[in-house]
Design a protein around this motif. Structure first.
Motif, PDB file in Angstrom:
ATOM      1  N   ALA A 436      73.598  72.995  43.663  1.00  0.00           N
ATOM      2  CA  ALA A 436      74.364  74.008  43.904  1.00  0.00           C
ATOM      3  C   ALA A 436      75.150  73.759  45.299  1.00  0.00           C
ATOM      4  N   GLY A 437      74.613  73.363  46.351  1.00  0.00           N
ATOM      5  CA  GLY A 437      75.453  72.916  47.299  1.00  0.00           C
ATOM      6  C   GLY A 437      76.558  71.965  47.293  1.00  0.00           C
ATOM      7  N   LEU A 438      76.348  70.891  46.705  1.00  0.00           N
ATOM      8  CA  LEU A 438      77.256  70.120  46.331  1.00  0.00           C
ATOM      9  C   LEU A 438      78.552  70.745  45.562  1.00  0.00           C
ATOM     10  N   ARG A 439      78.096  71.475  44.751  1.00  0.00           N
ATOM     11  CA  ARG A 439      79.311  71.995  44.064  1.00  0.00           C
ATOM     12  C   ARG A 439      80.126  73.039  44.885  1.00  0.00           C
ATOM     13  N   ALA A 440      79.626  73.341  45.726  1.00  0.00           N
ATOM     14  CA  ALA A 440      80.406  74.235  46.935  1.00  0.00           C
ATOM     15  C   ALA A 440      80.927  73.362  48.002  1.00  0.00           C
ATOM     16  N   ALA A 441      80.612  71.998  47.884  1.00  0.00           N
ATOM     17  CA  ALA A 441      81.348  71.282  49.218  1.00  0.00           C
ATOM     18  C   ALA A 441      82.620  71.150  48.973  1.00  0.00           C
ATOM     19  N   ALA A 442      83.162  70.702  50.018  1.00  0.00           N
ATOM     20  CA  ALA A 442      84.713  70.623  49.995  1.00  0.00           C
ATOM     21  C   ALA A 442      85.250  69.441  49.203  1.00  0.00           C
ATOM     22  N   PRO A 443      86.310  69.481  48.410  1.00  0.00           N
ATOM     23  CA  PRO A 443      86.716  68.490  47.492  1.00  0.00           C
ATOM     24  C   PRO A 443      86.884  67.206  48.048  1.00  0.00           C
ATOM     25  N   GLU A 444      87.270  67.303  49.190  1.00  0.00           N
ATOM     26  CA  GLU A 444      87.572  65.954  50.048  1.00  0.00           C
ATOM     27  C   GLU A 444      86.620  65.282  50.589  1.00  0.00           C
ATOM     28  N   ALA A 445      85.277  65.829  50.457  1.00  0.00           N
ATOM     29  CA  ALA A 445      84.002  65.255  51.179  1.00  0.00           C
ATOM     30  C   ALA A 445      83.742  63.907  50.727  1.00  0.00           C
ATOM     31  N   ASP A 446      83.481  63.064  51.470  1.00  0.00           N
ATOM     32  CA  ASP A 446      83.081  61.788  51.357  1.00  0.00           C
ATOM     33  C   ASP A 446      81.698  61.619  51.325  1.00  0.00           C
ATOM     34  N   ALA A 447      80.947  62.317  51.944  1.00  0.00           N
ATOM     35  CA  ALA A 447      79.367  62.139  52.000  1.00  0.00           C
ATOM     36  C   ALA A 447      78.930  63.771  52.088  1.00  0.00           C
ATOM     37  N   ALA A 448      77.633  63.741  51.664  1.00  0.00           N
ATOM     38  CA  ALA A 448      76.791  65.128  51.787  1.00  0.00           C
ATOM     39  C   ALA A 448      75.665  64.823  52.538  1.00  0.00           C
ATOM     40  N   LEU A 449      75.411  65.483  53.904  1.00  0.00           N
ATOM     41  CA  LEU A 449      74.159  65.498  54.586  1.00  0.00           C
ATOM     42  C   LEU A 449      73.443  66.341  53.969  1.00  0.00           C
ATOM     43  N   ILE A 450      72.105  65.948  53.142  1.00  0.00           N
ATOM     44  CA  ILE A 450      71.133  67.093  52.733  1.00  0.00           C
ATOM     45  C   ILE A 450      70.207  67.259  53.846  1.00  0.00           C
ATOM     46  N   ALA A 451      70.091  68.684  54.288  1.00  0.00           N
ATOM     47  CA  ALA A 451      69.093  69.078  55.064  1.00  0.00           C
ATOM     48  C   ALA A 451      68.441  70.160  54.934  1.00  0.00           C
ATOM     49  N   LEU A 452      67.173  69.743  55.516  1.00  0.00           N
ATOM     50  CA  LEU A 452      66.137  71.124  55.322  1.00  0.00           C
ATOM     51  C   LEU A 452      66.268  72.327  56.058  1.00  0.00           C
ATOM     52  N   ALA A 453      66.248  73.568  55.908  1.00  0.00           N
ATOM     53  CA  ALA A 453      66.530  74.544  56.822  1.00  0.00           C
ATOM     54  C   ALA A 453      65.280  75.007  57.656  1.00  0.00           C
ATOM     55  N   ASP A 454      63.973  74.531  57.252  1.00  0.00           N
ATOM     56  CA  ASP A 454      62.741  74.765  57.831  1.00  0.00           C
ATOM     57  C   ASP A 454      62.413  73.471  58.863  1.00  0.00           C
ATOM     58  N   MET A 455      63.612  72.816  59.567  1.00  0.00           N
ATOM     59  CA  MET A 455      63.383  71.681  60.422  1.00  0.00           C
ATOM     60  C   MET A 455      64.252  72.160  61.751  1.00  0.00           C
ATOM     61  N   PRO A 456      63.271  72.712  62.586  1.00  0.00           N
ATOM     62  CA  PRO A 456      64.015  73.201  63.929  1.00  0.00           C
ATOM     63  C   PRO A 456      64.592  72.525  65.064  1.00  0.00           C
ATOM     64  N   GLU A 457      64.288  71.194  64.678  1.00  0.00           N
ATOM     65  CA  GLU A 457      64.161  70.349  65.986  1.00  0.00           C
ATOM     66  C   GLU A 457      65.282  69.025  65.414  1.00  0.00           C
ATOM     67  N   THR A 458      66.116  69.185  64.549  1.00  0.00           N
ATOM     68  CA  THR A 458      67.031  68.132  63.855  1.00  0.00           C
ATOM     69  C   THR A 458      67.781  67.769  65.109  1.00  0.00           C
ATOM     70  N   PRO A 459      67.827  66.515  65.500  1.00  0.00           N
ATOM     71  CA  PRO A 459      68.683  66.344  66.895  1.00  0.00           C
ATOM     72  C   PRO A 459      70.073  65.989  66.548  1.00  0.00           C
ATOM     73  N   PRO A 460      71.159  66.867  66.914  1.00  0.00           N
ATOM     74  CA  PRO A 460      72.545  66.432  66.418  1.00  0.00           C
ATOM     75  C   PRO A 460      72.671  65.164  66.612  1.00  0.00           C
ATOM     76  N   GLU A 461      72.333  64.455  67.725  1.00  0.00           N
ATOM     77  CA  GLU A 461      72.896  63.158  68.027  1.00  0.00           C
ATOM     78  C   GLU A 461      72.461  62.064  66.933  1.00  0.00           C
ATOM     79  N   ILE A 462      71.401  62.448  66.246  1.00  0.00           N
ATOM     80  CA  ILE A 462      70.988  61.563  65.175  1.00  0.00           C
ATOM     81  C   ILE A 462      71.683  61.730  63.907  1.00  0.00           C
TER      82      ILE A 462
END
Length: 550
Positions: A436-462
Motif C-alpha cells: 500500500a505504501g509503495l502504491r502511494a509513493a511518488a511516481p518519480e521515486a528511485d528507491a523506497a525506504l521501508i521503515a518501522l514505526a515502532d523504532m523511536p531511535e532510528t538515527p537520521p544520519e544512518i
C-alpha cells in the motif's frame, strides 16, 4: 596506512581490501572486519586476507571525503548545492536548484595536485544542470588519506567559492521575429516555437513573439519598445556584417554592439549587444533547429545572470565544433528541467529520489491491549517521534501507512507535512502495508525506504549514509544498516526494480525473502548506533527502553 595480506586472526578491525566469497555469503571489500567475520574466515580455511589498517596521521576515507566536500561548499544552499553523506570514500555534490554550474578550474587543478589520495571530479564549467543533478564528486582513492593532505585541501578551497550553481534569473524575456515579403507564416511559427522551447527548458517564461518587417527601422523600434530584461531577435535572414539589419537596429535603438559572429559551428552568425541596460541577442539561423548551437552557450549564461563579453565568446572555439555530435537531447526541452545540457536523456547522474514508507498499520497485538504507536516518549507519541526522525533524514517524502486505530494514529501525525494512506488489508500482515505504501509513493521515486514505526531511535544520519550507498549501477540496489550486534537492522532501502515484487507481498514475512533472493544486490552500512536495532513491540521492550533512558 598499512596495506597487505595478513592471517584472518590478525585482521580484526582492519578494512577488507578485496571481496571474498564464502559458502554462506560474501564479505565485500571496504568492510571493517568484526569478530564474527574473522570467525567465518577461519572456519572457511582462508589463510590470508588483504586488508588496510589506519595508522597515526591517517584519516578514514569517509571522514576525509566529507571534510573536503564541506570545504568546497561551506554554505551549500547559498551556492545552490547539496552534499551527500560519504560512502566508500566518496562524497557527491548535487545541484540544489536548476541553473548554470560554475567551477573554478584552477582550484580543481590545484586540489588534484596536492596528494594522489584526494581527488575531485566535476562537470565542465557553464554546464546547464537540473535540480538533483550530480555536479561533482570527491573521492578518496585509498581507504584512508593523510590528515595533513586533507587539511591542505580544505585550506586551498575554503572561502574560494570553487563550486556553485547560478540560478536562472531572467524574469521577462522578449522575442522579436523579422519577416521578409512572401515568408510563410508556418516558417515563422516553427522558428518561434523552437526558441520558446529553449526558454521553457531554462525555466524562463515564454513570451508572445512580436513580428516586424525585416528592415532596420522597424526592428530598431521593436527593440526599443520590447519589455523585459532580455531581448531575443530571430531574423528572417542571416546576419553577415555589422551593417546588416540586426546589428544596425541595435545601434539605431541606442544600444551597443559587443560581438558579431562566434567561433562555434553551428552558431557562427550570432550578434550580441546591449540596449537599455539589458542584453540583446541576435540569434543565428540555426536557432530555428532544436540542435545544439553556439547561441545556446550564450543564452544559458545570460539567463543565469552571467555577463558575456566579446572575449568570452572568442574563447568558445575550443570545443566549439558542434556539427555531427549528439551533445544534447532533441528537442532541447529536456535541458535544464530534468536533464543536463551536457548529456543525453537518461544519462545524467543525479541524486536519487527516496520515498520513505512508514509502516504504522499494526494492531499492537503483543502489547496487552495498549497501542504501542500511541505510547509516549517525552510527551510525544512513538509514531510521531519515528516520523520526525525520517523527515529529518534526507528522504524526499514520507508516506505513513495506517490501519488499526487509523484515526488516532493520523491525529498523532498531524501537522508534520507527510502523507497518509489507509491499508484496508492490514489484518493480513505487514506485506500488504508495504504494498500500500509503495502504491502511494511518488511516481518519480528511485528507491523506497521501508521503515518501522515502532523504532523511536532510528538515527537520521544512518539513513543519509544509506542513501549515499545506494547505487544500482554498482550493484547496490538494497541497502540495510548493521548495528553494534553485527545483525542487520531497520530501515531497509530498496531500489525501484524491487517495487513490483514488494507490491505483491502478503502475510507478515515482509521483504526478507526478496533480500535473501537478491543477496548480490545487498550492501550493509555499519553503524555503532543501536537505534537501528531498537523496536518497541512488547511491554517488556518498553520497560527496558524506558529504564535505559533513566
Amino acid at each position: 596506512m598499512r596495506f597487505g595480506p595478513v592471517p584472518p586472526a590478525d585482521a580484526l578491525g582492519a578494512v577488507l581490501a578485496h571481496s571474498i566469497r564464502l559458502e554462506d555469503g560474501v564479505l565485500k571489500k571496504g568492510r571493517a572486519l568484526g569478530s564474527a567475520d574473522v570467525e567465518r574466515l577461519v572456519a572457511a580455511g582462508i589463510e590470508a586476507v588483504t586488508v588496510a589498517r589506519l595508522e597515526a596521521g591517517d584519516l578514514a576515507e569517509d571522514a576525509a571525503a566529507a571534510r573536503v566536500a564541506a570545504a568546497l561548499a561551506l554554505e551549500p544552499r547559498t551556492v545552490g548545492l547539496s552534499i551527500s553523506a560519504p560512502f566508500t570514500g566518496r562524497a557527491n555534490l548535487y545541484a540544489a536548484r536548476p541553473g548554470l554550474f560554475r567551477v573554478d578550474a584552477e582550484a580543481v587543478h590545484a586540489l588534484n595536485a596536492l596528494d594522489e589520495a584526494v581527488t575531485l571530479a566535476t562537470l565542465p564549467d557553464h554546464s546547464v544542470v537540473a535540480q538533483r543533478r550530480m555536479v561533482a564528486t570527491v573521492k578518496i582513492i585509498p581507504y584512508a588519506a593523510p590528515a595533513e593532505a586533507v587539511a591542505r585541501a580544505e585550506a586551498l578551497v575554503a572561502g574560494r567559492g570553487a563550486l556553485s550553481v547560478a540560478p536562472f534569473r531572467i524574469a521577462a524575456p522578449s522575442l522579436i521575429l523579422t519577416r521578409t515579403p512572401g515568408m510563410r507564416a508556418a516558417t515563422l511559427e516553427k522558428g518561434a516555437e523552437t526558441v520558446l522551447a529553449r526558454l521553457r527548458a531554462l525555466g524562463l517564461p515564454a513570451p508572445s513573439p512580436s513580428v516586424v518587417a525585416h528592415e532596420t527601422g522597424a526592428l530598431s523600434a521593436a527593440i526599443a519598445a520590447a519589455p523585459g530584461d532580455l531581448v531575443l531577435v530571430l531574423a528572417a535572414s542571416a546576419t553577415t556584417d555589422r551593417r546588416d539589419v540586426t546589428p544596425a537596429a541595435i545601434l539605431e535603438a541606442g544600444g551597443t554592439l559587443e560581438r558579431l559572429g562566434m567561433p562555434v559551428d553551428p552558431g557562427n552568425l550570432l550578434a550580441l549587444g546591449r540596449q537599455g541596460g539589458r542584453p540583446v541577442l541576435g540569434l543565428p539561423g540555426c536557432a530555428k533547429s532544436p540542435k545544439l548551437n553556439g547561441a545556446d552557450w550564450v543564452l544559458e549564461r545570460l539567463a543565469a545572470g552571467v555577463a558575456v563579453s566579446s572575449a568570452d565568446i572568442a574563447r568558445m572555439g575550443v570545443g566549439g565544433l558542434l556539427k555531427e555530435i549528439a551533445a544534447r537531447p532533441e528537442p532541447r526541452i529536456g535541458m535544464g528541467l530534468g536533464e543536463s545540457g551536457s548529456g543525453k536523456s537518461g544519462s545524467a547522474p543525479r541524486k536519487p529520489f527516496v520515498s520513505a514508507v512508514l509502516l504504522a498499520a499494526g494492531a499492537s497485538s503483543r502489547m496487552g491491549g495498549k497501542h504501542k504507536l500511541l505510547e509516549e516518549i517525552d510527551g510525544v507519541a512513538l509514531v510521531r517521534r519515528s516520523a520526525e526522525r525520517l523527515l529529518g533524514s534526507g528522504v524526499d517524502e514520507v508516506v505513513a501507512v495506517l490501519g488499526a486505530e487509523g484515526a488516532r494514529v493520523a491525529a498523532a501525525l498531524s501537522g508534520l507535512g507527510l502523507r497518509t494512506v489507509e491499508n484496508a488489508l492490514w489484518r493480513e500482515g505487514m506485506g500488504t502495508s508495504i504494498a500500500a505504501g509503495l502504491r502511494a509513493a511518488a511516481p518519480e521515486a528511485d528507491a523506497a525506504l521501508i521503515a518501522l514505526a515502532d523504532m523511536p531511535e532510528t538515527p537520521p544520519e544512518i539513513v543519509e549514509r544509506m542513501i549515499a550507498a545506494f547505487d544500482p549501477e554498482e550493484g547496490r540496489s538494497i541497502v540495510r544498516p548493521v548495528g553494534p550486534s553485527g545483525r542487520p537492522g531497520h530501515p531497509v532501502l530498496f531500489g525501484r526494480r524491487f517495487f513490483e515484487p514488494l507490491g505483491h507481498l502478503g502475510g507478515d514475512d515482509g521483504a526478507k525473502a526478496i533480500v535473501r533472493e537478491h543477496a548480490d544486490q545487498v550492501v550493509d552500512v555499519a553503524t555503532e548506533n543501536p537505534g537501528v536495532e531498537i523496536d518497541l513491540d512488547t511491554p517488556e521492550a518498553w520497560a527496558a527502553y524506558r529504564q535505559s533512558r533513566g
